[in-house]
Design a protein around this motif. Structure first.
Motif, short mmCIF file in Angstrom:
data_model
loop_
_atom_site.label_atom_id
_atom_site.label_comp_id
_atom_site.label_asym_id
_atom_site.label_seq_id
_atom_site.Cartn_x
_atom_site.Cartn_y
_atom_site.Cartn_z
N THR A 72 0.84 -1.17 0.01
CA THR A 72 -0.14 0.16 0.08
C THR A 72 0.69 1.20 -0.03
O THR A 72 2.01 1.15 0.49
CB THR A 72 -0.90 -0.20 1.12
N GLU B 205 -14.83 -13.05 6.18
CA GLU B 205 -14.52 -11.63 6.34
C GLU B 205 -13.53 -10.90 5.21
O GLU B 205 -13.05 -10.16 5.50
CB GLU B 205 -13.74 -11.59 7.92
N GLY C 235 -14.22 -9.84 2.29
CA GLY C 235 -14.82 -8.61 1.49
C GLY C 235 -14.45 -7.31 2.51
O GLY C 235 -13.79 -6.34 2.00
N ASN C 236 -14.81 -7.49 3.88
CA ASN C 236 -14.42 -6.40 4.84
C ASN C 236 -13.01 -6.13 4.85
O ASN C 236 -12.67 -4.89 5.02
CB ASN C 236 -15.03 -6.88 6.19
N ILE D 206 -10.47 -6.58 2.62
CA ILE D 206 -10.26 -5.87 1.41
C ILE D 206 -10.70 -4.24 1.47
O ILE D 206 -10.04 -3.63 0.99
CB ILE D 206 -10.59 -6.58 0.06
N ARG D 207 -11.87 -4.12 1.94
CA ARG D 207 -12.38 -2.67 1.97
C ARG D 207 -11.52 -1.80 3.00
O ARG D 207 -11.18 -0.78 2.60
CB ARG D 207 -14.04 -2.76 2.24
N TYR D 208 -11.28 -2.53 4.02
CA TYR D 208 -10.54 -1.80 4.90
C TYR D 208 -8.80 -1.40 4.25
O TYR D 208 -8.63 -0.25 4.33
CB TYR D 208 -10.32 -2.41 6.21
N SER E 68 -8.00 -1.15 1.34
CA SER E 68 -8.27 -0.34 0.15
C SER E 68 -8.03 1.32 0.53
O SER E 68 -7.65 2.23 -0.24
CB SER E 68 -9.40 -0.50 -0.53
N GLU E 69 -8.41 1.65 1.67
CA GLU E 69 -8.20 3.07 2.26
C GLU E 69 -6.84 3.51 2.39
O GLU E 69 -6.76 4.77 2.61
CB GLU E 69 -9.01 3.08 3.68
#
Length: 305
Positions: free
Chosen positions: A228, A259, A261-262, A264-266, A268-269
């Motif tokens: 990242t 979990e 999906g959650n 990956i969303r986290y 991505s920030e």
């Protein structure tokens, strides 16, 4: 179509229960992996299937015939390889192979010679001079020289070097392509994963999971490698995230499938530059089960393999 079917199979030795309601099936043209640690009940199950042990209760059938009552008929159509082949010490390896082939009523000499070359085996030596690996070669050559409909293989590559393991895998794939079925009991999980269409995991005499690898993978974790733009903060607090390790390539961690999906969303920030994922392996699945707490386990449970 099921060539082999086991239903509610139980085997007791006195007060000790070695098998407790075991159920699975091997279908025509498939390789079924039967895995578990030493003492889980794999070899006891196989001895029942071979008609060596009589089940306490339950039912086991091969080709629609009872494994105890019809053992002689069943053995005409199966080939068996044990985990440690005990051979006649004064016979040569070639003589033992020929003996097994005659017992099965088969005499495919071309196939015999082909397998001797593939396994790089010297059939002229007395069996007493063979290493464990060479004794296994005798059993494997005899089994795959026969035109069996079902191959029951109990830790068949024990003692083989990696090159010979590859030859063994080629033999399994070949008989599968011919429409034959294979029951493969093994502790080499990479081998099972490579060869098997479906697997059954036995623990303390019970089947705890069975199905195809795709069907079982939802039960374990996915491995992620993430790079990242900004450091990922508080990753360990994200639900379902485990085994966080920072490397030169980025951060690796495991995520419970539900979990994913959650997670990956986290991440991505924080500006994802690179994201690699790997599906859980059979070894991941196996170890996940055996990392479970053993609360409620009775002392001595799982002693007969």
């Amino acid at each position: 179509m099921s060539l082999l079917k086991v239903e509610n199979l139980t085997k007791r030795f006195g007060k000790f229960t070695a098998l407790n309601g075991v159920e699975f099936e091997v279908r025509k043209g498939e390789v079924f992996g039967f895995i578990g640690p030493n003492g889980a009940g794999k070899s006891t199950t196989i001895r029942v299937l071979l008609g060596i042990l009589k089940a306490t209760s339950g039912e086991a059938k091969i080709f629609g015939k009872d494994v105890w009552e019809d053992a002689v008929e069943i053995h005409k159509r199966i080939a068996y390889v044990p985990g440690d082949a005990n051979l006649w010490p004064n016979l040569t390896g070639g003589e033992v192979i020929d003996l097994f082939m005659k017992l099965r009523g088969k005499n495919n000499q071309n196939r015999r010679e082909e397998l001797i070359r593939k396994f790089d085996f010297d059939p002229t030596k007395k069996c007493r001079t063979y290493s464990k690996g060479n004794r296994q070669k005798v059993a494997l050559i005899a089994a795959f020289s026969s035109d069996a409909d079902l191959y029951i293989l109990d830790e068949p590559t024990s003692g083989l070097d990696p090159l010979m393991e590859q030859v063994f895998q080629e033999c399994v794939i070949e008989v599968k392509n011919q429409g034959k079925s294979v029951l493969l009991s093994s502790h080499i999980l990479s081998e099972v994963e490579k060869l098997c269409d479906r697997v059954g995991i036995i623990r303390q005499g019970k089947i705890i999971e069975k199905g195809s690898l795709d069907e079982l993978r939802h039960l374990t974790r996915t491995q992620l490698l993430v790079e990242t733009k900004k450091p990922i903060l508080s990753l360990s607090d994200v639900k379902g995230v485990h085994e966080i390790v920072e490397t030169k390539q980025g951060v690796t961690f495991q995520v419970d499938t539900e979990e994913l999906g959650n997670a990956i969303r986290y991440i991505s920030e924080f500006g994802v530059v690179k994201l690699e994922s790997a599906p859980p392996t059979l070894e991941d699945l196996f170890m996940r089960h055996y990392e479970m707490t053993k609360e409620g386990t009775n002392a001595g449970t799982g002693g007969a393999d």
